[in-house]
Write a protein that holds these residues in place. Structure first.
Motif, PDB file in Angstrom:
ATOM      1  N   TYR A   1      -4.579   7.812 -29.759  1.00 37.98           N
ATOM      2  CA  TYR A   1      -3.252   7.243 -29.566  1.00 37.98           C
ATOM      3  C   TYR A   1      -2.552   7.928 -28.406  1.00 37.98           C
ATOM      4  O   TYR A   1      -2.733   9.094 -28.160  1.00 37.98           O
ATOM      5  CB  TYR A   1      -2.422   7.431 -30.841  1.00 37.98           C
ATOM      6  N   LYS A   2      -1.718   7.133 -27.767  1.00 44.50           N
ATOM      7  CA  LYS A   2      -0.892   7.689 -26.704  1.00 44.50           C
ATOM      8  C   LYS A   2       0.537   7.257 -26.931  1.00 44.50           C
ATOM      9  O   LYS A   2       0.816   6.068 -27.071  1.00 44.50           O
ATOM     10  CB  LYS A   2      -1.364   7.185 -25.337  1.00 44.50           C
ATOM     11  N   GLY A   3       1.421   8.201 -26.881  1.00 42.40           N
ATOM     12  CA  GLY A   3       2.825   7.875 -26.973  1.00 42.40           C
ATOM     13  C   GLY A   3       3.315   7.758 -28.404  1.00 42.40           C
ATOM     14  O   GLY A   3       2.566   7.956 -29.355  1.00 42.40           O
ATOM     15  N   ALA A   4       4.568   7.447 -28.509  1.00 44.37           N
ATOM     16  CA  ALA A   4       5.174   7.299 -29.825  1.00 44.37           C
ATOM     17  C   ALA A   4       5.927   5.990 -29.885  1.00 44.37           C
ATOM     18  O   ALA A   4       6.522   5.552 -28.893  1.00 44.37           O
ATOM     19  CB  ALA A   4       6.118   8.462 -30.090  1.00 44.37           C
ATOM     20  N   HIS A   5       5.880   5.374 -31.014  1.00 43.23           N
ATOM     21  CA  HIS A   5       6.590   4.102 -31.184  1.00 43.23           C
ATOM     22  C   HIS A   5       8.103   4.332 -31.093  1.00 43.23           C
ATOM     23  O   HIS A   5       8.615   5.300 -31.653  1.00 43.23           O
ATOM     24  CB  HIS A   5       6.238   3.489 -32.531  1.00 43.23           C
ATOM     25  N   ASN A   6       8.749   3.462 -30.401  1.00 40.27           N
ATOM     26  CA  ASN A   6      10.205   3.569 -30.302  1.00 40.27           C
ATOM     27  C   ASN A   6      10.886   2.524 -31.175  1.00 40.27           C
ATOM     28  O   ASN A   6      11.978   2.063 -30.882  1.00 40.27           O
ATOM     29  CB  ASN A   6      10.657   3.411 -28.843  1.00 40.27           C
ATOM     30  N   HIS A   7      10.209   2.152 -32.221  1.00 38.82           N
ATOM     31  CA  HIS A   7      10.742   1.111 -33.096  1.00 38.82           C
ATOM     32  C   HIS A   7      10.178   1.328 -34.483  1.00 38.82           C
ATOM     33  O   HIS A   7       9.237   2.089 -34.674  1.00 38.82           O
ATOM     34  CB  HIS A   7      10.338  -0.274 -32.586  1.00 38.82           C
ATOM     35  N   GLU A   8      10.768   0.641 -35.430  1.00 38.14           N
ATOM     36  CA  GLU A   8      10.263   0.695 -36.787  1.00 38.14           C
ATOM     37  C   GLU A   8       9.001  -0.140 -36.912  1.00 38.14           C
ATOM     38  O   GLU A   8       8.731  -0.991 -36.072  1.00 38.14           O
ATOM     39  CB  GLU A   8      11.311   0.157 -37.770  1.00 38.14           C
ATOM     40  N   LYS A   9       8.280   0.129 -37.941  1.00 31.76           N
ATOM     41  CA  LYS A   9       7.141  -0.737 -38.212  1.00 31.76           C
ATOM     42  C   LYS A   9       7.627  -2.132 -38.556  1.00 31.76           C
ATOM     43  O   LYS A   9       8.624  -2.279 -39.251  1.00 31.76           O
ATOM     44  CB  LYS A   9       6.342  -0.201 -39.409  1.00 31.76           C
ATOM     45  N   PRO A  10       6.938  -3.131 -38.076  1.00 30.90           N
ATOM     46  CA  PRO A  10       7.303  -4.491 -38.463  1.00 30.90           C
ATOM     47  C   PRO A  10       7.094  -4.691 -39.947  1.00 30.90           C
ATOM     48  O   PRO A  10       6.188  -4.113 -40.533  1.00 30.90           O
ATOM     49  CB  PRO A  10       6.363  -5.370 -37.641  1.00 30.90           C
ATOM     50  N   GLN A  11       7.967  -5.502 -40.529  1.00 26.95           N
ATOM     51  CA  GLN A  11       7.825  -5.788 -41.950  1.00 26.95           C
ATOM     52  C   GLN A  11       6.559  -6.578 -42.183  1.00 26.95           C
ATOM     53  O   GLN A  11       6.401  -7.657 -41.634  1.00 26.95           O
ATOM     54  CB  GLN A  11       9.027  -6.576 -42.454  1.00 26.95           C
ATOM     55  N   PRO A  12       5.671  -6.080 -42.981  1.00 27.42           N
ATOM     56  CA  PRO A  12       4.369  -6.707 -43.137  1.00 27.42           C
ATOM     57  C   PRO A  12       4.400  -8.058 -43.798  1.00 27.42           C
ATOM     58  O   PRO A  12       3.670  -8.951 -43.426  1.00 27.42           O
ATOM     59  CB  PRO A  12       3.604  -5.709 -44.005  1.00 27.42           C
ATOM     60  N   ASN A  13       5.260  -8.252 -44.769  1.00 26.98           N
ATOM     61  CA  ASN A  13       5.189  -9.472 -45.556  1.00 26.98           C
ATOM     62  C   ASN A  13       6.217 -10.507 -45.160  1.00 26.98           C
ATOM     63  O   ASN A  13       6.388 -11.501 -45.833  1.00 26.98           O
ATOM     64  CB  ASN A  13       5.339  -9.151 -47.042  1.00 26.98           C
ATOM     65  N   LYS A  14       6.947 -10.207 -44.121  1.00 24.73           N
ATOM     66  CA  LYS A  14       7.924 -11.188 -43.675  1.00 24.73           C
ATOM     67  C   LYS A  14       7.214 -12.443 -43.213  1.00 24.73           C
ATOM     68  O   LYS A  14       6.443 -12.434 -42.270  1.00 24.73           O
ATOM     69  CB  LYS A  14       8.744 -10.613 -42.534  1.00 24.73           C
ATOM     70  N   GLN A  15       7.502 -13.522 -43.848  1.00 23.55           N
ATOM     71  CA  GLN A  15       6.897 -14.774 -43.445  1.00 23.55           C
ATOM     72  C   GLN A  15       7.810 -15.456 -42.456  1.00 23.55           C
ATOM     73  O   GLN A  15       9.011 -15.504 -42.591  1.00 23.55           O
ATOM     74  CB  GLN A  15       6.708 -15.691 -44.658  1.00 23.55           C
ATOM     75  N   GLY A  16       7.193 -16.021 -41.432  1.00 23.55           N
ATOM     76  CA  GLY A  16       7.936 -16.827 -40.492  1.00 23.55           C
ATOM     77  C   GLY A  16       9.022 -16.079 -39.765  1.00 23.55           C
ATOM     78  O   GLY A  16      10.077 -16.601 -39.494  1.00 23.55           O
ATOM     79  N   THR A  17       8.757 -14.832 -39.446  1.00 28.66           N
ATOM     80  CA  THR A  17       9.742 -14.083 -38.696  1.00 28.66           C
ATOM     81  C   THR A  17       9.603 -14.338 -37.220  1.00 28.66           C
ATOM     82  O   THR A  17      10.347 -13.835 -36.418  1.00 28.66           O
ATOM     83  CB  THR A  17       9.560 -12.585 -38.932  1.00 28.66           C
ATOM     84  N   GLY A  18       8.617 -15.142 -36.878  1.00 27.93           N
ATOM     85  CA  GLY A  18       8.398 -15.386 -35.472  1.00 27.93           C
ATOM     86  C   GLY A  18       7.690 -14.232 -34.820  1.00 27.93           C
ATOM     87  O   GLY A  18       7.528 -14.178 -33.623  1.00 27.93           O
ATOM     88  N   SER A  19       7.307 -13.304 -35.623  1.00 28.09           N
ATOM     89  CA  SER A  19       6.606 -12.164 -35.075  1.00 28.09           C
ATOM     90  C   SER A  19       5.278 -12.601 -34.511  1.00 28.09           C
ATOM     91  O   SER A  19       4.545 -13.376 -35.093  1.00 28.09           O
ATOM     92  CB  SER A  19       6.400 -11.133 -36.188  1.00 28.09           C
TER      93      SER A  19
END
Length: 349
Positions: free
Chosen positions: A249-267
């Motif tokens: 891995y390189k770097g660090a995430h600058n955001h939260e983990k995406p919600q795994p079970n969110k349906q239809g979030t457009g993710s």
DNA sequence: AGCCTTTGACCAGCG
DNA sequence: TCGCTGGTCAAAGGC
């Protein structure tokens, strides 16, 4: 912000390790002259026994031995059967490396005190890790005896445990929550899709390149976190048979983990699929691994669970080799011994 | 339509 | 300067 070069110093969680008594070379366990592979319990027995000791040691003594000696790390087997060692290297990169059988050097299997052993065993993740034994009883069942002891140990050591686990909760989250991801790929269960999805760590990745590694059979894939402006990248090395051999891995995430079970979030979440409601072994195992990674080994329960993990590891070793009737008989004997020891321990309580 | 993987090309660092 | 290598880009095609 925390770009790779400057590097998000993801510090490796310092976790205590347990040590096992001096062991014969692992290689020797596989070469008894017969060309036959030993079963897991046979291996456990050989693994713990002294070289000069011909008598069988009770399982409780094996546990005691495991509790006593520092510095030994149990092998961690990934879902695809490859043995991984997930760690961090300098510069904030964490990596997973393949293991040699002769050097069981890998991430520890640890269990948070709040996770009951039975819960662990009943979890699909554990079921996935420990498939049905070829000789009738599942290891899950066989180990129930041991985990019953674990439950006792857990209650007895609750104070000790809770005092020692304090630092693990939040401070390490960013690093440890990704810690075990290298192991979650299961090529058997997801043969086509997962073959290039190296890990389900809760983040979304897009592959942007692949290169063969010079001089060896490995290829390296390059992934970026798909989150907007997230600088994190990872490199995944695999052998030709698709097994992950290393993740960097390189770097660090600058955001939260995406919600795994969110349906239809457009993710744009290709990986989100793998965390869908019908969590396979992959996701659950991932959760389990995350739990494992987040909590140091600090109690008898942890040590017992280390043994369970070892058995799982040996399970997989055995599944890769031919199992003979003779070996199975040996295993049954060992299982019975475990059962007896479990009862004995309960009596002692 | 949008996101993904694949893959050849390109670029930079290094000896 | 040249060749090698690792890392990245971007077009093409698939889902």
């Amino acid at each position: 912000m925390a770009e790779q070069g400057t590097s998000s110093k993801l510090s490796a969680p310092t976790r205590p390790t347990i040590a096992l008594p001096p062991t014969p070379a692992m290689d020797s366990l596989f070469s008894d002259g017969s060309g036959l592979s030993p079963g897991p319990m046979t291996l456990v027995s050989a693994f713990f026994s002294n070289q000069d000791s011909t008598e069988n040691r009770p399982f409780s003594q094996l546990l005691a031995g495991a509790m006593a000696s520092p510095g030994y790390r149990l092998p961690y087997s990934s879902m695809d059967g490859s043995l991984m060692d997930v760690c961090f290297n300098d510069g904030g990169e964490k990596r997973s490396e393949p293991l040699n059988f002769s050097v069981p050097n890998s991430a520890l299997f640890t269990v948070p005190p709040r996770l009951s052993p039975s819960g662990l065993l009943n979890s699909p993740a554990f079921y996935c890790l420990s498939p049905q034994s070829p000789f009738g009883i599942s290891h899950q069942q066989a180990l129930a005896q041991v985990t019953a002891q674990a439950a006792i140990a857990q209650s007895l050591n609750h104070e000790e445990t809770s005092s020692q686990m304090a630092p693990s909760a939040s401070g390490l989250q960013s690093s440890t929550m990704e810690y075990a991801e290298a192991s979650q790929f299961d090529g058997k269960n997801q043969p086509s899709v997962a073959v290039d999805k190296p890990a389900e760590d809760g983040y979304n990745w897009r592959k942007y390149g692949q290169k063969p590694i010079k001089g060896c059979e490995y290829s390296r894939s390059y992934y970026k976190c798909t989150h907007l402006k997230c600088p994190v990248k990872k490199k995944v090395e695999r052998s030709t048979d698709g097994l992950i051999t290393e993740i960097l891995y390189k770097g660090a995430h600058n955001h939260e983990k995406p919600q795994p079970n969110k349906q239809g979030t457009g993710s744009s979440d290709g990986n989100a699929n793998s965390q869908a409601p019908e969590l396979g072994c992959q996701g659950l195992t991932g959760n389990l691994n995350k739990l494992n990674a987040a909590v140091p080994v600090c109690s008898n329960l942890g040590k017992i669970m280390n043994l369970l993990k070892l058995q799982n590891y040996l399970d997989q070793v055995r599944m890769r080799n031919t199992v003979t009737k003779r070996v199975e008989t040996k295993e049954i004997i060992m299982m019975n011994r475990i059962r007896k020891e479990g009862m004995l321990l309960r009596k002692l309580r």
